[in-house]
Scaffold this active site. Structure first.
Site, PDB file in Angstrom:
ATOM      1  N   LYS A 111       0.803  -1.221   0.000  1.00 61.25           N
ATOM      2  CA  LYS A 111       0.000   0.000   0.000  1.00 61.25           C
ATOM      3  C   LYS A 111       0.837   1.272   0.000  1.00 61.25           C
ATOM      4  CE  LYS A 111      -4.122  -1.971   2.185  1.00 61.25           C
ATOM      5  NZ  LYS A 111      -5.072  -1.885   3.331  1.00 61.25           N
ATOM      6  N   LYS A 192      -5.385 -11.073  -5.563  1.00 60.22           N
ATOM      7  CA  LYS A 192      -6.596 -11.251  -4.774  1.00 60.22           C
ATOM      8  C   LYS A 192      -7.718 -10.342  -5.281  1.00 60.22           C
ATOM      9  CE  LYS A 192      -8.283 -10.124  -0.154  1.00 60.22           C
ATOM     10  NZ  LYS A 192      -7.939  -9.427   1.095  1.00 60.22           N
ATOM     11  N   LYS A 195     -12.130  -5.117  -3.304  1.00 58.08           N
ATOM     12  CA  LYS A 195     -13.167  -4.106  -3.503  1.00 58.08           C
ATOM     13  C   LYS A 195     -12.584  -2.747  -3.852  1.00 58.08           C
ATOM     14  CE  LYS A 195     -13.726  -3.273   1.519  1.00 58.08           C
ATOM     15  NZ  LYS A 195     -12.847  -4.336   2.026  1.00 58.08           N
TER      16      LYS A 195
END
Length: 327
Positions: A111, A192, A195
């Site tokens: 991130k 993965k 969302k």
């Protein structure tokens, strides 16, 4: 009876992967265990959030918990920010955590990569996750396999605290489902399903319409050989579709391979779409009944009250052990 804790960030509508990897486990566990399910909104603000969207996402996630089968009479459902003990214990546990441990966290690396300004909360939030779990003397944490690194850190912090100050926290175990623990992106099946993916075709939202679900699955990446066979390394797209099908139907991979012998990917995709739509339809119906109801507010208020009692007991004990209380 074991104590279960798990939380999900309100950073967007949950995906099919969230449901299979976590939410569905919750429903299975609540009949036999003491369950605490948390909307971890403090985790969400480790990256910038629009306040209105965050508020709406918190409520939407709460409705999805209940719509997915969480029974507030059996489980405690609450919002993290409504139980202040979480952030207070997190600060205490930061004093028990090491920079090297946090630097090794894969999610922080992913991130923060390429960003010039990275929030310090993004770096330290694994200690908040540890506090979330340890406050409830958790025995078992049901997670997708991408969270096992954070759970191992939680275990290490708990053991370190116990060794230094005496038995205080239960050291939790990890529970990962055998099938569908990690549903992958429909467009990049080596990653993965998320969302937060910018490509909406890559994930199936739990609130997608049947037409949207069918369109996304039909456009899912496969390969050119046309053989339905489970092989994550060489056929990641097909293997992902098979995992989704297995998760929806509870069929084994071997059974699925036999089912689609001499059938092409079109047959597989149609079958997967049909089963996903069937799985999500009753959830969406219940969600629409709950989302604007006072019933949902009452559930969350009672859940926060119940969680606060338990969390404060653990927090007080930890403070005493560390010498933070006068009495």
């Amino acid at each position: 009876m074991k104590t279960i804790f798990s939380g999900i960030q309100p950073s967007g509508t949950l995906t099919l992967g969230n449901y299979v990897g976590a939410m569905r486990q919750f429903v299975e566990l609540q009949d036999t265990e003491q369950c605490y399910f948390c909307i971890v909104d403090h985790h969400a603000i480790t990256v910038p959030q629009d306040p209105t969207n965050l508020k709406n996402n918190i409520r939407s996630l709460a409705a999805l918990y209940i719509a997915s089968g969480i029974d507030p009479e059996k489980s405690t459902l609450f919002i993290q920010s409504e139980v202040p003990a979480h952030t207070e214990l997190s600060w205490m546990l930061q004093s028990m955590s090491y920079m090297g441990e946090l630097e090794r966290m894969t999610q922080f690396k992913d991130k923060s990569e390429g960003r010039s300004a990275v929030s310090s909360a993004l770096f330290t939030y694994p200690t908040l996750m540890a506090a979330d779990i340890l406050l409830y003397q958790t025995n078992l944490v049901p997670v997708g396999d991408d969270q096992t690194q954070h759970l191992e850190l939680t275990r290490n912090i708990a053991e370190r605290f116990n060794n230094r100050f005496g038995a205080t926290f239960t050291v939790p175990d990890i529970r990962i489902p055998e099938v569908g623990a990690r549903i992958m992106s429909l467009q990049q099946p080596t990653k993965k399903m998320s969302k937060s993916d910018e490509n909406e075709r890559s994930f199936i939202s739990m609130l997608d319409t049947p037409k949207q679900i069918e369109k996304k699955i039909k456009s899912a990446v496969t390969d050119s050989d046309g053989i339905v066979k489970f092989d994550k390394e060489n056929k990641p797209g097909v293997s992902n579709l098979m995992s989704i099908y297995a998760s929806c139907t509870k069929k084994s991979i071997e059974t699925i391979e036999n089912e689609f012998t001499n059938k092409g990917y079109g047959h597989l995709k149609s079958a997967v779409a049909e089963e996903v739509i069937r799985l999500l339809e009753p959830i969406q119906k219940k969600y629409n009944e709950l989302i604007n109801s006072t019933e949902l507010d009452n559930i969350l208020t009672k859940g926060a009250q119940k969680a606060t009692v338990v969390a404060n007991n653990t927090l007080t004990e930890a403070k005493k052990k560390m010498g933070l209380l006068r009495a």
